[in-house]
Scaffold this active site. Structure first.
Site, PDB file in Angstrom:
ATOM      1  N   ARG A 146      -5.372  -3.212  -9.831  1.00 29.54           N
ATOM      2  CA  ARG A 146      -5.459  -1.826  -9.348  1.00 29.54           C
ATOM      3  C   ARG A 146      -5.881  -0.855 -10.453  1.00 29.54           C
ATOM      4  O   ARG A 146      -5.965   0.351 -10.242  1.00 29.54           O
ATOM      5  CB  ARG A 146      -4.116  -1.375  -8.752  1.00 29.54           C
ATOM      6  CG  ARG A 146      -3.730  -2.147  -7.510  1.00 29.54           C
ATOM      7  CD  ARG A 146      -2.482  -1.591  -6.852  1.00 29.54           C
ATOM      8  NE  ARG A 146      -1.815  -2.608  -6.073  1.00 29.54           N
ATOM      9  CZ  ARG A 146      -2.108  -2.914  -4.802  1.00 29.54           C
ATOM     10  NH1 ARG A 146      -3.016  -2.257  -4.146  1.00 29.54           N
ATOM     11  NH2 ARG A 146      -1.456  -3.885  -4.184  1.00 29.54           N
ATOM     12  N   ARG A 154       1.044  -0.207 -11.544  1.00 24.60           N
ATOM     13  CA  ARG A 154       1.050  -1.370 -10.643  1.00 24.60           C
ATOM     14  C   ARG A 154       0.199  -2.523 -11.209  1.00 24.60           C
ATOM     15  O   ARG A 154      -0.039  -2.587 -12.405  1.00 24.60           O
ATOM     16  CB  ARG A 154       0.613  -0.919  -9.241  1.00 24.60           C
ATOM     17  CG  ARG A 154       1.577   0.136  -8.658  1.00 24.60           C
ATOM     18  CD  ARG A 154       1.180   0.561  -7.273  1.00 24.60           C
ATOM     19  NE  ARG A 154       1.250  -0.549  -6.330  1.00 24.60           N
ATOM     20  CZ  ARG A 154       0.730  -0.509  -5.091  1.00 24.60           C
ATOM     21  NH1 ARG A 154       0.114   0.592  -4.684  1.00 24.60           N
ATOM     22  NH2 ARG A 154       0.831  -1.553  -4.300  1.00 24.60           N
ATOM     23  N   ASP A 173     -21.547   4.249  -4.726  1.00 26.42           N
ATOM     24  CA  ASP A 173     -22.966   4.602  -4.597  1.00 26.42           C
ATOM     25  C   ASP A 173     -23.188   5.670  -3.525  1.00 26.42           C
ATOM     26  O   ASP A 173     -24.050   6.541  -3.683  1.00 26.42           O
ATOM     27  CB  ASP A 173     -23.795   3.357  -4.274  1.00 26.42           C
ATOM     28  CG  ASP A 173     -23.999   2.462  -5.495  1.00 26.42           C
ATOM     29  OD1 ASP A 173     -23.688   2.904  -6.621  1.00 26.42           O
ATOM     30  OD2 ASP A 173     -24.468   1.320  -5.323  1.00 26.42           O
ATOM     31  N   ILE A 200      -1.622   7.678  -3.292  1.00 27.83           N
ATOM     32  CA  ILE A 200      -0.246   8.056  -2.975  1.00 27.83           C
ATOM     33  C   ILE A 200       0.704   7.471  -4.027  1.00 27.83           C
ATOM     34  O   ILE A 200       1.617   8.133  -4.502  1.00 27.83           O
ATOM     35  CB  ILE A 200       0.101   7.546  -1.559  1.00 27.83           C
ATOM     36  CG1 ILE A 200      -0.784   8.276  -0.538  1.00 27.83           C
ATOM     37  CG2 ILE A 200       1.584   7.716  -1.239  1.00 27.83           C
ATOM     38  CD1 ILE A 200      -0.912   7.569   0.797  1.00 27.83           C
ATOM     39  N   SER A 201       0.465   6.222  -4.377  1.00 29.60           N
ATOM     40  CA  SER A 201       1.313   5.545  -5.376  1.00 29.60           C
ATOM     41  C   SER A 201       0.728   5.756  -6.776  1.00 29.60           C
ATOM     42  O   SER A 201      -0.424   6.186  -6.929  1.00 29.60           O
ATOM     43  CB  SER A 201       1.381   4.045  -5.065  1.00 29.60           C
ATOM     44  OG  SER A 201       0.106   3.444  -5.257  1.00 29.60           O
ATOM     45  N   HIS A 260     -10.707  -0.462  -5.573  1.00 30.84           N
ATOM     46  CA  HIS A 260     -10.781  -1.459  -6.649  1.00 30.84           C
ATOM     47  C   HIS A 260     -11.921  -2.456  -6.468  1.00 30.84           C
ATOM     48  O   HIS A 260     -12.072  -3.364  -7.286  1.00 30.84           O
ATOM     49  CB  HIS A 260      -9.444  -2.202  -6.731  1.00 30.84           C
ATOM     50  CG  HIS A 260      -8.258  -1.296  -6.582  1.00 30.84           C
ATOM     51  ND1 HIS A 260      -7.994  -0.262  -7.462  1.00 30.84           N
ATOM     52  CD2 HIS A 260      -7.288  -1.218  -5.625  1.00 30.84           C
ATOM     53  CE1 HIS A 260      -6.908   0.384  -7.052  1.00 30.84           C
ATOM     54  NE2 HIS A 260      -6.461  -0.171  -5.951  1.00 30.84           N
ATOM     55  N   GLU A 279     -10.380  12.033  -6.103  1.00 29.89           N
ATOM     56  CA  GLU A 279      -9.755  10.780  -5.668  1.00 29.89           C
ATOM     57  C   GLU A 279      -8.241  10.980  -5.610  1.00 29.89           C
ATOM     58  O   GLU A 279      -7.669  11.586  -6.517  1.00 29.89           O
ATOM     59  CB  GLU A 279     -10.109   9.717  -6.711  1.00 29.89           C
ATOM     60  CG  GLU A 279      -9.492   8.367  -6.506  1.00 29.89           C
ATOM     61  CD  GLU A 279      -9.782   7.413  -7.687  1.00 29.89           C
ATOM     62  OE1 GLU A 279     -10.139   7.900  -8.794  1.00 29.89           O
ATOM     63  OE2 GLU A 279      -9.641   6.210  -7.503  1.00 29.89           O
ATOM     64  N   ARG A 297       4.267   0.747   6.273  1.00 32.89           N
ATOM     65  CA  ARG A 297       3.789  -0.139   5.210  1.00 32.89           C
ATOM     66  C   ARG A 297       4.563   0.108   3.912  1.00 32.89           C
ATOM     67  O   ARG A 297       4.609   1.240   3.418  1.00 32.89           O
ATOM     68  CB  ARG A 297       2.288   0.128   5.084  1.00 32.89           C
ATOM     69  CG  ARG A 297       1.768   0.455   3.775  1.00 32.89           C
ATOM     70  CD  ARG A 297       0.298   0.764   3.754  1.00 32.89           C
ATOM     71  NE  ARG A 297      -0.335  -0.094   2.780  1.00 32.89           N
ATOM     72  CZ  ARG A 297      -1.333   0.281   2.001  1.00 32.89           C
ATOM     73  NH1 ARG A 297      -1.858   1.479   2.121  1.00 32.89           N
ATOM     74  NH2 ARG A 297      -1.837  -0.546   1.132  1.00 32.89           N
TER      75      ARG A 297
END
Ligand code: DQA
Length: 143
Positions: free
Chosen positions: A110, A106, A86, A100-101, A79, A97, A17
């Site tokens: 996002r 971006r 919850d 990777i990017s 997002h 959290e 991807r």
């Protein structure tokens, strides 16, 4: 210490991807990195990947009483998903959290993270290394 690593939709497609954004490392490379980190740091690490929001909610709920920390890359659900936020609040397990990017650099959509409203730390833009950093953060603080 037991840490649950949760990956959301399309993370299983790593390596295939959008390599310009997510890099050439594969999902198998991520699993190997987690295994190596578990060995080196004397931790129990379980990895769970799903493309389905409700399944991720179920997994977070099932972590209650069973895990000491959660590392989560909710991927696109970052997002959109109030349900994942919850669930994290419901179990109240310390969580970090990972992206990777570098989501900050971006698209505008996002820039909001629902899970991030619960997580005590966000690591982004470091590729797969971000998962290791998140695990080490939880170990240092809670082991
Ligand atoms: C991601 C960033 C998200 O915006 C995207 O939807 C993903 C992956 C990341 O790891 O960089 O699927 O969470």
């Amino acid at each position: 210490m037991k840490i649950l690593v949760i990956n959301g939709p399309n993370i299983n497609m790593l390596g295939i991807r959008e390599p310009g954004i997510y890099g050439k490392n594969t999902f198998a490379d991520l699993l190997a990195l987690l295994e190596q980190t578990a060995k080196e740091e004397f931790l129990t690490i379980e990895q769970y990947q799903s493309n389905h929001e409700g399944d991720i909610v179920d997994k977070i709920q099932a972590a209650y009483g069973n895990f000491d920390g959660i590392v989560i890359n909710p991927a696109a659900y970052t997002h959109t998903s109030v349900a994942i936020l919850d669930a994290l609040k419901a179990v109240s397990i310390p969580a970090v959290e990972v992206h990777i990017s570098d989501v900050d650099a971006r698209e505008a959509f996002r820039q909001i993270s629902y899970a991030g409203l619960y997580c005590e730390k966000t690591i982004k833009g470091l590729g797969l290394k971000g998962y290791r950093q998140a695990i080490l953060y939880l170990k240092e603080k809670y082991a």
